[in-house]
Write a protein that holds these residues in place. Structure first.
Motif, short mmCIF file in Angstrom:
data_model
loop_
_atom_site.label_atom_id
_atom_site.label_comp_id
_atom_site.label_asym_id
_atom_site.label_seq_id
_atom_site.Cartn_x
_atom_site.Cartn_y
_atom_site.Cartn_z
N ASN A 236 -12.13 15.84 -17.51
CA ASN A 236 -12.41 14.46 -16.46
C ASN A 236 -11.46 13.48 -16.55
O ASN A 236 -12.03 12.40 -15.94
N ARG A 237 -10.22 13.69 -16.66
CA ARG A 237 -9.21 12.70 -16.68
C ARG A 237 -8.86 12.59 -15.16
O ARG A 237 -8.58 13.60 -14.38
N GLU A 238 -8.67 11.43 -14.57
CA GLU A 238 -8.04 11.13 -13.36
C GLU A 238 -6.66 10.58 -13.07
O GLU A 238 -6.57 9.72 -14.05
N PHE A 239 -5.90 11.03 -12.28
CA PHE A 239 -4.68 10.33 -11.82
C PHE A 239 -4.36 10.26 -10.66
O PHE A 239 -4.77 10.84 -9.63
N LYS A 240 -3.85 9.19 -10.50
CA LYS A 240 -4.01 8.56 -9.03
C LYS A 240 -2.70 7.69 -8.73
O LYS A 240 -2.23 7.02 -9.76
N LEU A 241 -1.64 8.03 -7.47
CA LEU A 241 -0.67 7.28 -7.28
C LEU A 241 -1.02 6.01 -6.59
O LEU A 241 -1.88 5.96 -5.71
N GLU A 242 -0.27 4.87 -6.90
CA GLU A 242 -0.60 3.48 -6.48
C GLU A 242 0.27 3.44 -5.33
O GLU A 242 0.10 2.41 -4.07
N ASP A 243 1.67 3.89 -5.28
CA ASP A 243 2.49 3.86 -4.38
C ASP A 243 2.70 4.88 -3.50
O ASP A 243 3.24 5.82 -3.71
N VAL A 244 2.13 4.86 -2.23
CA VAL A 244 2.14 6.05 -1.32
C VAL A 244 2.99 5.52 -0.09
O VAL A 244 2.87 4.63 0.44
N ASP A 245 4.14 6.33 0.04
CA ASP A 245 5.31 5.83 0.65
C ASP A 245 5.02 5.37 2.36
O ASP A 245 5.51 4.41 2.72
N PHE A 246 3.93 5.77 2.88
CA PHE A 246 3.45 5.71 4.34
C PHE A 246 2.53 4.57 4.44
O PHE A 246 1.85 4.16 5.56
N LEU A 247 1.78 4.46 3.25
CA LEU A 247 0.56 3.26 3.25
C LEU A 247 0.88 2.09 3.74
O LEU A 247 0.14 1.42 4.56
N GLN A 248 2.20 1.53 3.20
CA GLN A 248 2.38 0.06 3.56
C GLN A 248 2.63 0.12 5.38
O GLN A 248 2.40 -0.93 5.83
N GLN A 249 3.38 1.23 5.75
CA GLN A 249 3.57 1.28 7.20
C GLN A 249 2.27 1.08 8.13
O GLN A 249 2.22 0.54 8.98
N PHE A 250 1.45 1.97 7.60
CA PHE A 250 0.07 2.03 8.08
C PHE A 250 -0.53 0.56 8.25
O PHE A 250 -1.23 0.09 9.21
N GLN A 251 -0.60 -0.15 7.02
CA GLN A 251 -1.21 -1.36 7.01
C GLN A 251 -0.48 -2.44 7.96
O GLN A 251 -1.16 -3.34 8.40
N LYS A 252 0.69 -2.26 8.03
CA LYS A 252 1.64 -3.33 9.20
C LYS A 252 1.07 -3.23 10.55
O LYS A 252 1.28 -4.26 11.20
N THR A 253 0.47 -1.98 10.84
CA THR A 253 0.02 -1.99 12.37
C THR A 253 -1.20 -2.68 12.55
O THR A 253 -1.85 -2.83 13.61
N GLY A 254 -1.80 -3.37 11.67
CA GLY A 254 -3.02 -4.30 12.08
C GLY A 254 -4.23 -4.07 11.05
O GLY A 254 -5.25 -4.90 11.36
N LEU A 255 -4.01 -3.41 9.89
CA LEU A 255 -5.18 -3.34 9.16
C LEU A 255 -5.67 -4.36 8.35
O LEU A 255 -4.98 -4.98 8.16
#
Length: 321
Positions: free
Chosen positions: A302-321
């Motif tokens: 039941n342990r969960e592990f998650k990446l906070e730094d996804v390399d393309f996420l910032q680029q997607f957000q710059k498009t107007g999200l």
């Protein structure tokens, strides 16, 4: 003749599997013939049972030519590497690593040693947790693989027992895997399930999705939900219910929404204007959901592990999200 004392990392595997790892450049046919001809003793007695499961403390006497034994004193490629790994989680049994896009998990045909597994071994060697000169058949190993141009969490085992358990959990689908991706276009359904049959063309190194069964094809199931939309594209979370080669990439391409930057399954016209040099795909979250005994890894349930730094996420957000 060489005497080998089976240690903890050697135990729990078949005799023939151990000998295949312990020897080098010894043809399989010769290995099995040598066993049949009484070239192997177990605890002082000849053994021909290749399926015997080794136990810690067993003593093997191997009557093979010296040329077939590893030189455990020789240096390994990873010993000259300055390790560069992004650790997500680590304990005495396993380590979770954030593999960047562009890095191979294992060496390819070119013999490249700048791989995730070599950096991992270098890291553990420099920490004093792995010494090939003290191991007879085990090396730290990756439990799952990710494509070279895909970012994401890779699970590695530090000892043989953890490797066996983790491989079994992955096989039995007791680990939930979630991916982030950018699909081209706006998906008409904001959540759903993609089901089909994946056939792998070994020569072309590509898979094809069919809506009907086909000889050699395997069932593939992917759940998804759209998280956000921007600039005519969709940020999607996908959950693998099966783990087939290129499953997510092929699935989304099959419904007309290939991943941005995907040179194999995507659109060159769309990719040229996207700004992505590789597929926008990241294995960013996993949850251990053990339904059977996990032995020394039970604490991970039941342990969960998650990446906070996804390399393309910032680029997607710059498009107007």
């Amino acid at each position: 003749m060489k005497e080998v004392i089976v240690n903890k990392n050697d135990a729990g595997q078949r005799l023939d599997k151990f000998l295949s790892k312990y020897t080098q450049n010894m043809p399989q046919a010769m290995l099995y013939k040598s066993i049949r001809k009484n070239c192997v003793k177990l605890n002082g007695k000849h053994i021909k049972d290749v399926g015997y499961m080794l136990k810690a403390g067993d003593i093997l006497n191997l009557y093979f030519k010296d040329e077939f034994f590893h030189d455990h004193a020789a240096s390994e490629p990873f010993m000259s590497i300055k390790p560069n790994i992004d650790i997500v989680y680590e304990d005495e049994n396993i380590i979770l690593v954030n593999k960047p896009a562009g890095v191979n998990v294992h060496a390819d045909d070119s013999g490249d040693t700048n791989t995730l597994i070599e950096h991992l071994k270098a890291y553990l060697w420099q920490k004093g947790e792995y010494n090939p000169q003290k191991e007879q058949s085990f090396t730290p190993a990756l439990c799952n693989r990710i494509d070279r141009n895909t970012q994401g969490i890779v699970i590695a085992a530090k000892n043989a027992e953890s490797l066996r358990i983790m491989n079994e959990k992955i096989k039995n689908r007791e680990i939930e895997k979630f991916y982030l991706l950018i699909a081209s276009g706006i998906l008409p359904k904001k959540s759903g399930r993609l089901s089909g049959y994946l056939f792998k063309d070994e020569k072309k190194k590509i898979v094809y999705v069919s809506s009907t069964p086909k000889k050699g094809a395997k069932t593939a199931v992917t759940d998804y939900r759209v998280i956000a939309e921007a600039n005519g594209n969709s940020l999607v979370e996908a959950k693998l219910l099966t783990g087939r080669t290129h499953q997510i990439r092929a699935h989304f391409a099959s419904i007309g929404h290939p991943l941005l930057g995907d040179g194999k399954y995507g659109s060159n016209k769309i990719n040229r204007g996207s700004g992505f040099s590789h597929q926008a795909l990241c294995s960013y979250r996993l949850i251990f959901r053990f339904t059977t005994d996990a032995g020394i890894l039970s604490y991970l349930n039941n342990r969960e592990f998650k990446l906070e730094d996804v390399d393309f996420l910032q680029q997607f957000q710059k498009t107007g999200l």
